[in-house]
Scaffold this motif. Structure first.
Motif, PDB file in Angstrom:
ATOM      1  N   MET A   1       0.842  -1.197   0.000  1.00 18.05           N
ATOM      2  CA  MET A   1       0.000   0.000   0.000  1.00 18.05           C
ATOM      3  C   MET A   1       0.878   1.248   0.000  1.00 18.05           C
ATOM      4  SD  MET A   1      -3.126  -1.100  -0.058  1.00 18.05           S
ATOM      5  CE  MET A   1      -4.095   0.326   0.442  1.00 18.05           C
ATOM      6  N   ALA A   2       2.118   1.104  -0.512  1.00 18.76           N
ATOM      7  CA  ALA A   2       3.076   2.205  -0.472  1.00 18.76           C
ATOM      8  C   ALA A   2       2.615   3.414  -1.260  1.00 18.76           C
ATOM      9  CB  ALA A   2       4.431   1.724  -0.987  1.00 18.76           C
ATOM     10  N   ASP A   3       1.761   3.207  -2.258  1.00 19.72           N
ATOM     11  CA  ASP A   3       1.324   4.348  -3.066  1.00 19.72           C
ATOM     12  C   ASP A   3       0.477   5.331  -2.267  1.00 19.72           C
ATOM     13  OD1 ASP A   3      -0.364   1.974  -3.194  1.00 19.72           O
ATOM     14  OD2 ASP A   3      -1.683   3.073  -4.536  1.00 19.72           O
ATOM     15  N   VAL A   4      -0.162   4.871  -1.182  1.00 24.18           N
ATOM     16  CA  VAL A   4      -0.977   5.775  -0.366  1.00 24.18           C
ATOM     17  C   VAL A   4      -0.442   5.967   1.049  1.00 24.18           C
ATOM     18  CG1 VAL A   4      -3.183   5.679  -1.565  1.00 24.18           C
ATOM     19  CG2 VAL A   4      -2.569   3.835  -0.026  1.00 24.18           C
ATOM     20  N   PHE A   5       0.490   5.098   1.486  1.00 22.56           N
ATOM     21  CA  PHE A   5       1.057   5.220   2.836  1.00 22.56           C
ATOM     22  C   PHE A   5       2.573   5.380   2.824  1.00 22.56           C
ATOM     23  CE2 PHE A   5      -2.955   2.997   3.520  1.00 22.56           C
ATOM     24  CZ  PHE A   5      -3.466   3.615   4.646  1.00 22.56           C
ATOM     25  N   GLY A   6       3.173   5.477   1.636  1.00 26.50           N
ATOM     26  CA  GLY A   6       4.617   5.428   1.530  1.00 26.50           C
ATOM     27  C   GLY A   6       5.370   6.559   2.184  1.00 26.50           C
ATOM     28  N   ASP A   7       4.751   7.720   2.356  1.00 26.85           N
ATOM     29  CA  ASP A   7       5.478   8.859   2.935  1.00 26.85           C
ATOM     30  C   ASP A   7       5.176   9.069   4.414  1.00 26.85           C
ATOM     31  OD1 ASP A   7       2.865   9.714   2.686  1.00 26.85           O
ATOM     32  OD2 ASP A   7       3.362  11.673   1.830  1.00 26.85           O
ATOM     33  N   VAL A   8       4.414   8.165   5.018  1.00 27.35           N
ATOM     34  CA  VAL A   8       4.003   8.384   6.414  1.00 27.35           C
ATOM     35  C   VAL A   8       5.188   8.274   7.370  1.00 27.35           C
ATOM     36  CG1 VAL A   8       2.520   7.550   8.287  1.00 27.35           C
ATOM     37  CG2 VAL A   8       1.641   7.637   5.962  1.00 27.35           C
ATOM     38  N   ARG A   9       6.157   7.421   7.072  1.00 25.59           N
ATOM     39  CA  ARG A   9       7.315   7.275   7.962  1.00 25.59           C
ATOM     40  C   ARG A   9       8.115   8.571   8.062  1.00 25.59           C
ATOM     41  NH1 ARG A   9       6.398   3.383  11.443  1.00 25.59           N
ATOM     42  NH2 ARG A   9       5.866   1.404  10.451  1.00 25.59           N
TER      43      ARG A   9
ATOM     44  N   LEU B   1       1.067   6.874  15.391  1.00 24.70           N
ATOM     45  CA  LEU B   1      -0.374   6.667  15.589  1.00 24.70           C
ATOM     46  C   LEU B   1      -0.841   5.417  14.852  1.00 24.70           C
ATOM     47  CD1 LEU B   1      -2.983   7.948  16.797  1.00 24.70           C
ATOM     48  CD2 LEU B   1      -3.267   9.121  14.609  1.00 24.70           C
ATOM     49  N   LEU B   2      -0.396   5.253  13.611  1.00 25.60           N
ATOM     50  CA  LEU B   2      -0.753   4.059  12.853  1.00 25.60           C
ATOM     51  C   LEU B   2      -0.163   2.800  13.486  1.00 25.60           C
ATOM     52  CD1 LEU B   2      -0.473   5.019   9.071  1.00 25.60           C
ATOM     53  CD2 LEU B   2      -2.499   4.146  10.245  1.00 25.60           C
ATOM     54  N   ASP B   3       1.092   2.870  13.876  1.00 26.51           N
ATOM     55  CA  ASP B   3       1.734   1.706  14.497  1.00 26.51           C
ATOM     56  C   ASP B   3       0.991   1.278  15.762  1.00 26.51           C
ATOM     57  OD1 ASP B   3       3.780   1.338  12.637  1.00 26.51           O
ATOM     58  OD2 ASP B   3       5.131   2.734  13.661  1.00 26.51           O
ATOM     59  N   GLN B   4       0.580   2.238  16.562  1.00 24.95           N
ATOM     60  CA  GLN B   4      -0.137   1.925  17.798  1.00 24.95           C
ATOM     61  C   GLN B   4      -1.459   1.212  17.509  1.00 24.95           C
ATOM     62  OE1 GLN B   4      -1.518   5.358  20.021  1.00 24.95           O
ATOM     63  NE2 GLN B   4      -1.412   4.249  21.957  1.00 24.95           N
ATOM     64  N   ARG B   5      -2.182   1.692  16.502  1.00 22.63           N
ATOM     65  CA  ARG B   5      -3.472   1.068  16.176  1.00 22.63           C
ATOM     66  C   ARG B   5      -3.281  -0.288  15.494  1.00 22.63           C
ATOM     67  NH1 ARG B   5      -6.714  -1.644  15.933  1.00 22.63           N
ATOM     68  NH2 ARG B   5      -8.891  -1.512  15.242  1.00 22.63           N
ATOM     69  N   LEU B   6      -2.212  -0.428  14.717  1.00 25.89           N
ATOM     70  CA  LEU B   6      -1.946  -1.686  14.028  1.00 25.89           C
ATOM     71  C   LEU B   6      -1.485  -2.793  14.977  1.00 25.89           C
ATOM     72  CD1 LEU B   6      -0.056  -0.359  10.883  1.00 25.89           C
ATOM     73  CD2 LEU B   6      -2.130  -1.760  10.810  1.00 25.89           C
ATOM     74  N   ALA B   7      -0.816  -2.421  16.053  1.00 24.54           N
ATOM     75  CA  ALA B   7      -0.152  -3.399  16.925  1.00 24.54           C
ATOM     76  C   ALA B   7      -1.050  -4.566  17.343  1.00 24.54           C
ATOM     77  CB  ALA B   7       0.440  -2.701  18.140  1.00 24.54           C
ATOM     78  N   PRO B   8      -2.274  -4.328  17.834  1.00 25.35           N
ATOM     79  CA  PRO B   8      -3.095  -5.468  18.263  1.00 25.35           C
ATOM     80  C   PRO B   8      -3.676  -6.274  17.109  1.00 25.35           C
ATOM     81  CG  PRO B   8      -4.316  -3.430  18.518  1.00 25.35           C
ATOM     82  CD  PRO B   8      -2.924  -3.037  18.141  1.00 25.35           C
ATOM     83  N   GLU B   9      -3.552  -5.788  15.888  1.00 19.39           N
ATOM     84  CA  GLU B   9      -4.163  -6.461  14.744  1.00 19.39           C
ATOM     85  C   GLU B   9      -3.211  -7.404  14.023  1.00 19.39           C
ATOM     86  OE1 GLU B   9      -7.259  -6.092  14.401  1.00 19.39           O
ATOM     87  OE2 GLU B   9      -7.636  -4.215  15.489  1.00 19.39           O
TER      88      GLU B   9
END
Length: 287
Positions: A228-236, A244-252
């Motif tokens: 999904m780099a085309d829409v999330f690639g620059d978030v890092r 924020l994304l990492d925190q929400r992704l962690a339990p999933e």
């Protein structure tokens, strides 16, 4: 006759979390594909909450959409393609997906019956409509609306060329080209938002929990090695948003593979064969 069309998923339907509302969605097969001649982004106000949903649109006029299975070599970052997933489903299950996308299930079933009457699959039937329209998106929408005596402001079924004999089907939201009927104005036009935006860009417009949840359902596709780099690639490059994304992704992350398999009815062996972990595709989620 092809009674098991292939559905192309490019947003929230690419994860077990996103499939939860449809589960079970039993598939006869599933695999990763690369869509050519399209671009993807957040760009349509959702009917399900205060958020923008994923949009896919062609990059060239009068050009059919195409997809091919993802091989062992990752493409160049600038190849203009989009990672997506292909699901072989039965027509009644495709109708359930259509309903979720804001396209009436009974209309989709009617199109399938029209295809059966012609002795072809639904993908071929839609392809023939698009071909007669010269693969012009606006003309296709008008022809589809005439054929179905219906259209939607949300998403419309669209054919995609494949390596096989039968075109696949993807749901695309109508935009400035129209829904096919003057009295049905596309949501993207109603809201005057016809851009395709990355997650960082859309977060400026909708920095709320609903948008975050939807983004996570899309981003979890990377668990299945679909980039999904085309829409999330620059978030890092923006650590607070990445955190924020990492925190929400962690339990999933730990539960997503089994949840995805269960939603689609895939056993572990088929899943491993169809969604190999390596080589790792360019991604936000670490492999």
């Amino acid at each position: 006759m092809q009674r098991t069309p292939t559905l192309i998923a490019y947003g929230s339907l690419m994860s077990g979390l996103g499939l939860a509302g449809l589960a079970p969605l039993p598939v006869l097969d599933a695999w990763r594909v690369r869509l050519a001649g399209v671009r993807r982004g957040f760009g349509k106000l959702s009917q399900w909450g205060d958020r923008f949903a994923m949009v896919l649109e062609p990059t060239a006029a009068r050009t059919p959409l195409r997809c091919a299975p993802i091989g062992d070599v990752s493409p160049a970052a600038d190849d203009g393609g989009v990672d997506a997933l292909a699901y072989v489903v039965r027509v009644p299950d495709l109708a359930r997906v259509a309903q979720r996308e804001g396209y009436r299930a009974e209309v989709l079933l009617g199109l399938a019956r029209a295809a059966e009457h012609r002795g072809c699959g639904l993908g071929t039937h839609l392809w023939s409509i698009a071909e007669r329209a010269g693969f012009d998106i606006g003309a296709y929408h008008r022809a589809l609306a005439e054929s179905a005596q219906y259209t939607s402001p949300h998403y419309l079924p669209h054919p995609v060329a494949t390596d096989g004999d039968e075109p696949a089907i993807v749901f695309l939201p109508p935009g400035p080209e129209g829904s096919g009927r003057n009295d049905v104005v596309p949501i993207r036009v109603q809201t005057a938002e016809t851009r395709l935006l990355t997650f960082r860009q859309i977060w400026r417009l909708k920095p709320n929990p609903t948008q975050l949840e939807y983004a996570v359902t899309c981003l979890l596709a990377e668990v299945h090695n679909a980039s999904m780099a085309d829409v999330f690639g620059d978030v890092r490059d923006y650590p607070p948003l990445a955190a924020l994304l990492d925190q929400r992704l962690a339990p999933e992350l730990a539960v997503e593979p089994a949840r995805f398999r269960d939603a689609l009815g895939l056993d572990a062996e088929r899943y491993a064969a169809r969604f190999p972990a390596h080589p790792r595709r360019r991604a936000f989620i670490a492999g």
